[in-house]
Design a protein around this motif. Structure first.
Motif, PDB file in Angstrom:
ATOM      1  N   GLU A   6       0.836  -1.201   0.000  1.00 46.22           N
ATOM      2  CA  GLU A   6       0.000   0.000   0.000  1.00 46.22           C
ATOM      3  C   GLU A   6       0.870   1.250   0.000  1.00 46.22           C
ATOM      4  N   TRP A  36     -10.557  -2.702   0.626  1.00 53.12           N
ATOM      5  CA  TRP A  36      -9.895  -1.920   1.675  1.00 53.12           C
ATOM      6  C   TRP A  36     -10.650  -2.101   2.989  1.00 53.12           C
ATOM      7  N   CYS A  95      -5.074  -3.066   2.613  1.00 50.12           N
ATOM      8  CA  CYS A  95      -5.501  -3.660   1.349  1.00 50.12           C
ATOM      9  C   CYS A  95      -5.755  -5.159   1.578  1.00 50.12           C
TER      10      CYS A  95
END
Length: 116
Positions: A6, A36, A95
């Motif tokens: 990320e 997310w 993520c």
């Protein structure tokens, strides 16, 4: 195996915008959903938004109308555009991907801090 990295977190004032990105590598052919999650101090990790391989999206009620998730399959990347940020959006954003075999992978997280 899928590796996720990320980027894009940071400090922003309330009402501002940020975009976080997540690049996948490894067994990317097997990825279905991307999404997310976030975790604020003292709270459980919660879903923010998800996007399927076909582009279908779903959002937490708290971010609907403010956040937009998208993915670029050619770049193996998922994005989260966050607008009208609020102090309560402050969290570590993670993520997540789900592959066709039912395995889930997580990134290391990126801090988003919204000041009032």
């Amino acid at each position: 195996q899928v590796q996720l990295v990320e980027s894009g977190g940071g400090l922003v004032q309330a009402g501002g915008s940020l975009r976080v990105s997540c690049v996948a590598s490894g067994s990317i052919f097997s990825i279905n959903d991307m999404g997310w999650y976030r975790q604020a101090p003292g709270k459980q990790r919660e879903l923010v938004a998800r996007i399927s391989s076909g582009g279908l999206t779903n959002y937490a009620d708290s971010v609907k109308g403010r956040f937009t998730i998208s993915r670029d399959n050619a770049k193996n990347t998922v994005y989260l555009q966050m607008n009208s940020l609020k102090p309560e959006d402050t969290a570590v954003y993670y993520c997540n991907v789900l592959n066709r075999f039912g395995h889930t992978y997580w990134g290391q997280g990126t801090q988003v801090t919204v000041s009032s």
